[in-house]
Design a protein around this motif. Sequence first.
Motif, PDB file in Angstrom:
ATOM      1  N   ALA A 128       0.817  -1.211   0.000  1.00 59.36           N
ATOM      2  CA  ALA A 128       0.000   0.000   0.000  1.00 59.36           C
ATOM      3  C   ALA A 128       0.851   1.262   0.000  1.00 59.36           C
ATOM      4  N   ALA A 129       0.255   2.342  -0.498  1.00 60.93           N
ATOM      5  CA  ALA A 129       0.906   3.650  -0.494  1.00 60.93           C
ATOM      6  C   ALA A 129       1.022   4.159   0.942  1.00 60.93           C
ATOM      7  N   PRO A 130       1.920   5.131   1.174  1.00 57.70           N
ATOM      8  CA  PRO A 130       2.106   5.661   2.529  1.00 57.70           C
ATOM      9  C   PRO A 130       0.857   6.360   3.073  1.00 57.70           C
ATOM     10  N   ALA A 131       0.864   6.547   4.393  1.00 59.51           N
ATOM     11  CA  ALA A 131      -0.222   7.273   5.053  1.00 59.51           C
ATOM     12  C   ALA A 131       0.100   8.760   5.200  1.00 59.51           C
ATOM     13  N   TYR A 132       1.366   9.116   4.969  1.00 56.60           N
ATOM     14  CA  TYR A 132       1.797  10.510   5.126  1.00 56.60           C
ATOM     15  C   TYR A 132       2.648  10.924   3.927  1.00 56.60           C
ATOM     16  N   GLY A 133       2.781  12.249   3.763  1.00 56.82           N
ATOM     17  CA  GLY A 133       3.704  12.780   2.775  1.00 56.82           C
ATOM     18  C   GLY A 133       3.087  13.004   1.406  1.00 56.82           C
ATOM     19  N   PRO A 134       3.889  13.511   0.464  1.00 58.19           N
ATOM     20  CA  PRO A 134       3.376  13.849  -0.870  1.00 58.19           C
ATOM     21  C   PRO A 134       2.892  12.636  -1.663  1.00 58.19           C
ATOM     22  N   LEU A 135       3.364  11.440  -1.298  1.00 57.66           N
ATOM     23  CA  LEU A 135       2.927  10.226  -1.983  1.00 57.66           C
ATOM     24  C   LEU A 135       1.899   9.452  -1.164  1.00 57.66           C
ATOM     25  N   ALA A 136       1.268  10.123  -0.211  1.00 55.89           N
ATOM     26  CA  ALA A 136       0.249   9.467   0.606  1.00 55.89           C
ATOM     27  C   ALA A 136      -0.910   8.989  -0.260  1.00 55.89           C
ATOM     28  N   SER A 137      -1.543   7.928   0.171  1.00 58.38           N
ATOM     29  CA  SER A 137      -2.656   7.358  -0.589  1.00 58.38           C
ATOM     30  C   SER A 137      -3.802   8.352  -0.723  1.00 58.38           C
ATOM     31  N   SER A 138      -4.372   8.434  -1.919  1.00 65.18           N
ATOM     32  CA  SER A 138      -5.541   9.301  -2.125  1.00 65.18           C
ATOM     33  C   SER A 138      -6.803   8.699  -1.513  1.00 65.18           C
ATOM     34  N   HIS A 139      -6.727   7.451  -1.034  1.00 66.80           N
ATOM     35  CA  HIS A 139      -7.853   6.870  -0.296  1.00 66.80           C
ATOM     36  C   HIS A 139      -8.149   7.667   0.974  1.00 66.80           C
ATOM     37  N   LEU A 140      -7.184   8.448   1.439  1.00 65.84           N
ATOM     38  CA  LEU A 140      -7.358   9.210   2.671  1.00 65.84           C
ATOM     39  C   LEU A 140      -8.307  10.389   2.507  1.00 65.84           C
ATOM     40  N   ARG A 141      -8.709  10.699   1.275  1.00 62.93           N
ATOM     41  CA  ARG A 141      -9.534  11.882   1.031  1.00 62.93           C
ATOM     42  C   ARG A 141     -10.927  11.560   0.479  1.00 62.93           C
ATOM     43  N   GLY A 142     -11.251  10.285   0.346  1.00 61.66           N
ATOM     44  CA  GLY A 142     -12.583   9.920  -0.140  1.00 61.66           C
ATOM     45  C   GLY A 142     -12.743  10.003  -1.643  1.00 61.66           C
ATOM     46  N   THR A 143     -11.634  10.257  -2.334  1.00 59.26           N
ATOM     47  CA  THR A 143     -11.684  10.447  -3.791  1.00 59.26           C
ATOM     48  C   THR A 143     -11.508   9.144  -4.568  1.00 59.26           C
ATOM     49  N   THR A 144     -11.177   8.060  -3.869  1.00 62.44           N
ATOM     50  CA  THR A 144     -10.589   6.911  -4.555  1.00 62.44           C
ATOM     51  C   THR A 144     -11.230   5.595  -4.153  1.00 62.44           C
ATOM     52  N   VAL A 145     -11.348   4.706  -5.138  1.00 60.10           N
ATOM     53  CA  VAL A 145     -11.797   3.331  -4.891  1.00 60.10           C
ATOM     54  C   VAL A 145     -10.873   2.372  -5.635  1.00 60.10           C
ATOM     55  N   ASP A 146     -10.845   1.135  -5.159  1.00 59.14           N
ATOM     56  CA  ASP A 146     -10.165   0.056  -5.869  1.00 59.14           C
ATOM     57  C   ASP A 146     -11.215  -0.926  -6.365  1.00 59.14           C
ATOM     58  N   ILE A 147     -11.136  -1.278  -7.644  1.00 62.71           N
ATOM     59  CA  ILE A 147     -12.014  -2.292  -8.225  1.00 62.71           C
ATOM     60  C   ILE A 147     -11.213  -3.569  -8.394  1.00 62.71           C
ATOM     61  N   SER A 148     -11.747  -4.668  -7.884  1.00 59.00           N
ATOM     62  CA  SER A 148     -11.050  -5.950  -7.977  1.00 59.00           C
ATOM     63  C   SER A 148     -11.043  -6.454  -9.409  1.00 59.00           C
ATOM     64  N   LEU A 149      -9.888  -6.967  -9.836  1.00 57.83           N
ATOM     65  CA  LEU A 149      -9.766  -7.600 -11.150  1.00 57.83           C
ATOM     66  C   LEU A 149      -9.812  -9.119 -11.033  1.00 57.83           C
ATOM     67  N   HIS A 150      -9.849  -9.607  -9.810  1.00 61.04           N
ATOM     68  CA  HIS A 150      -9.770 -11.047  -9.554  1.00 61.04           C
ATOM     69  C   HIS A 150     -10.979 -11.800 -10.112  1.00 61.04           C
ATOM     70  N   LEU A 151     -12.153 -11.154 -10.072  1.00 60.16           N
ATOM     71  CA  LEU A 151     -13.386 -11.836 -10.471  1.00 60.16           C
ATOM     72  C   LEU A 151     -13.789 -11.526 -11.907  1.00 60.16           C
ATOM     73  N   THR A 152     -12.906 -10.898 -12.663  1.00 57.82           N
ATOM     74  CA  THR A 152     -13.245 -10.530 -14.038  1.00 57.82           C
ATOM     75  C   THR A 152     -12.558 -11.448 -15.043  1.00 57.82           C
ATOM     76  N   THR A 153     -13.201 -11.610 -16.192  1.00 59.62           N
ATOM     77  CA  THR A 153     -12.593 -12.374 -17.275  1.00 59.62           C
ATOM     78  C   THR A 153     -11.679 -11.454 -18.089  1.00 59.62           C
ATOM     79  N   ARG A 154     -10.908 -12.038 -18.988  1.00 55.21           N
ATOM     80  CA  ARG A 154     -10.027 -11.230 -19.840  1.00 55.21           C
ATOM     81  C   ARG A 154     -10.845 -10.250 -20.679  1.00 55.21           C
ATOM     82  N   LYS A 155     -11.971 -10.696 -21.197  1.00 56.59           N
ATOM     83  CA  LYS A 155     -12.829  -9.822 -22.009  1.00 56.59           C
ATOM     84  C   LYS A 155     -13.365  -8.663 -21.169  1.00 56.59           C
ATOM     85  N   GLU A 156     -13.783  -8.966 -19.933  1.00 57.91           N
ATOM     86  CA  GLU A 156     -14.322  -7.927 -19.055  1.00 57.91           C
ATOM     87  C   GLU A 156     -13.240  -6.927 -18.652  1.00 57.91           C
ATOM     88  N   ARG A 157     -12.029  -7.418 -18.405  1.00 59.96           N
ATOM     89  CA  ARG A 157     -10.928  -6.513 -18.058  1.00 59.96           C
ATOM     90  C   ARG A 157     -10.594  -5.594 -19.223  1.00 59.96           C
TER      91      ARG A 157
END
Length: 207
Positions: A128-157
């Motif tokens: 995971a990205a850091p919790a502090y600093g200029p490279l801190a994760s943007s998840h800390l601001r509510g702007t960001t989501v992660d979509i899982s690729l594990h359950l998708t087919t090659r065509k769907e990806r």
Amino acid sequence: PRSPREGTEETAYKLPEFPSIASHVPDLQKLLSHNKVAEMYGLPVVKNKRVLREYIETGFLVPLDGENYAASGDLKGDYAHVLPSTRRLIEIVSDCYNTESGKEIPITSATMTIGKQATLQNDPKYGAAPAYGPLASSHLRGTTVDISLHLTTRKERKWLRNYLNAMEQQGMIGMIWEKKVVHIFVHPDFDSMYSLRNPYTSAACVP
């Protein structure tokens, strides 16, 4: 040169200026760009669980509770909340993904507190990205989501990548493709940008 004719597809169309998200650059530069845009809009970091609860109660963050997408993995409770602009992006993408595949979009990560992000950062299995600093994760601001690729087919990806790439090229989102997820930063002005996109490419499920 010939002037565009009013009322035709040749009519000049120019998107209003918004703070831009960097694309076609290394991932670290993307992280810097995402945080810079968030800071330009004055979006605060979610410092702790108390602040997270406050933002939820005031409506600053809204629940991921719509159709055609589902919280997956550890995403639940207060952490399954994002900015309204971020939820809007997920609603649009998930509706089109469902039309394409008949499946829900699996969301594995949304808003983080500093403490939770630090825990993930210190666990090597997450990378995971850091919790502090200029490279801190943007998840800390509510702007960001992660979509899982594990359950998708090659065509769907492939469909998902093409659809999201079009949005990134228009500056509406920023993406980092990882092995198991696609990390999506949503521009704070996403609603305005989406509604003002070129009207000649505004058909359903055309970003």
